[in-house]
Design a protein around this motif. Structure first.
Motif, short mmCIF file in Angstrom:
data_model
loop_
_atom_site.label_atom_id
_atom_site.label_comp_id
_atom_site.label_asym_id
_atom_site.label_seq_id
_atom_site.Cartn_x
_atom_site.Cartn_y
_atom_site.Cartn_z
N ALA A 86 0.84 -1.21 0.00
CA ALA A 86 0.00 0.00 0.00
C ALA A 86 0.87 1.25 0.00
CB ALA A 86 -0.93 0.00 1.21
N GLU A 87 1.89 1.25 0.83
CA GLU A 87 2.79 2.41 0.89
C GLU A 87 3.48 2.62 -0.46
OE1 GLU A 87 6.47 4.21 3.53
OE2 GLU A 87 5.95 2.10 3.76
N ALA A 88 3.95 1.54 -1.05
CA ALA A 88 4.64 1.65 -2.35
C ALA A 88 3.67 2.15 -3.43
CB ALA A 88 5.22 0.29 -2.75
N ALA A 89 2.44 1.63 -3.44
CA ALA A 89 1.46 2.06 -4.43
C ALA A 89 1.10 3.53 -4.24
CB ALA A 89 0.21 1.18 -4.35
N LEU A 90 0.94 3.94 -3.00
CA LEU A 90 0.62 5.35 -2.71
C LEU A 90 1.78 6.26 -3.12
CD1 LEU A 90 -1.15 4.90 0.72
CD2 LEU A 90 -2.16 5.94 -1.32
N GLU A 91 3.00 5.85 -2.82
CA GLU A 91 4.15 6.68 -3.19
C GLU A 91 4.26 6.81 -4.71
OE1 GLU A 91 7.60 5.10 -1.20
OE2 GLU A 91 6.96 5.92 0.73
N ARG A 92 4.02 5.71 -5.45
CA ARG A 92 4.04 5.79 -6.92
C ARG A 92 2.96 6.75 -7.42
NH1 ARG A 92 4.83 0.33 -6.52
NH2 ARG A 92 2.64 -0.13 -6.87
N HIS A 93 1.78 6.64 -6.82
CA HIS A 93 0.66 7.49 -7.23
C HIS A 93 0.98 8.96 -6.96
CE1 HIS A 93 -3.39 8.60 -8.23
NE2 HIS A 93 -3.67 9.02 -7.00
N PHE A 94 1.51 9.25 -5.78
CA PHE A 94 1.86 10.64 -5.44
C PHE A 94 2.93 11.18 -6.38
CE2 PHE A 94 0.75 9.74 -0.73
CZ PHE A 94 -0.60 9.89 -0.99
N ALA A 95 3.96 10.37 -6.63
CA ALA A 95 5.06 10.82 -7.49
C ALA A 95 4.56 11.09 -8.91
CB ALA A 95 6.17 9.78 -7.51
N ARG A 96 3.74 10.19 -9.43
CA ARG A 96 3.22 10.38 -10.80
C ARG A 96 2.23 11.52 -10.86
NH1 ARG A 96 2.57 4.00 -11.91
NH2 ARG A 96 4.75 3.58 -12.39
N ALA A 97 1.47 11.72 -9.79
CA ALA A 97 0.48 12.81 -9.78
C ALA A 97 1.17 14.17 -9.83
CB ALA A 97 -0.40 12.71 -8.54
N LYS A 98 2.35 14.26 -9.25
CA LYS A 98 3.08 15.53 -9.26
C LYS A 98 3.61 15.85 -10.65
CE LYS A 98 5.51 14.57 -5.39
NZ LYS A 98 6.65 14.72 -4.50
#
Length: 104
Positions: A86-98
């Motif tokens: 979950a943490e890894a998926a959230l971090e990927r999502h945040f990074a790509r969203a930026k």
């Protein structure tokens, strides 16, 4: 998503996708029940709304698909009760969203 593949994302589709996106984030933030996360999300969301308004719904199918796939990865990790995934998926999502927000 499969109904959209290869089609132009219209303003109406963009509005609906934005509602789905907002609903997903609202549910996740609500489940966390963490005021600090809620405030951080609100601030980030306000910024994203300004960027989106400036772009006037400049969504592409690829962007929509990527975002929805990221959301599904987050949900899958939640369902597995796997905090590392979950943490890894959230971090990927945040990074790509930026990335689109800063013109990358």
């Amino acid at each position: 998503l499969t109904d959209m593949r290869g089609r132009e994302v219209t303003r109406e589709m963009a509005r609906r996708l934005e509602q789905v996106d907002f609903g997903f984030h609202h549910q996740v933030i609500g489940v966390l029940n963490n005021p600090m996360v809620h405030r951080a999300y609100k601030q980030a969301n306000d910024f994203v709304q300004l960027i989106r308004a400036d772009r006037l719904y400049g969504f592409s199918f690829a962007m929509v698909e990527r975002t929805m796939v990221e959301h599904l990865e987050i949900i899958a990790a939640f369902r597995k009760r796997d905090p590392d995934a979950a943490e890894a998926a959230l971090e990927r999502h945040f990074a790509r969203a930026k990335q689109p927000s800063v013109g990358k």
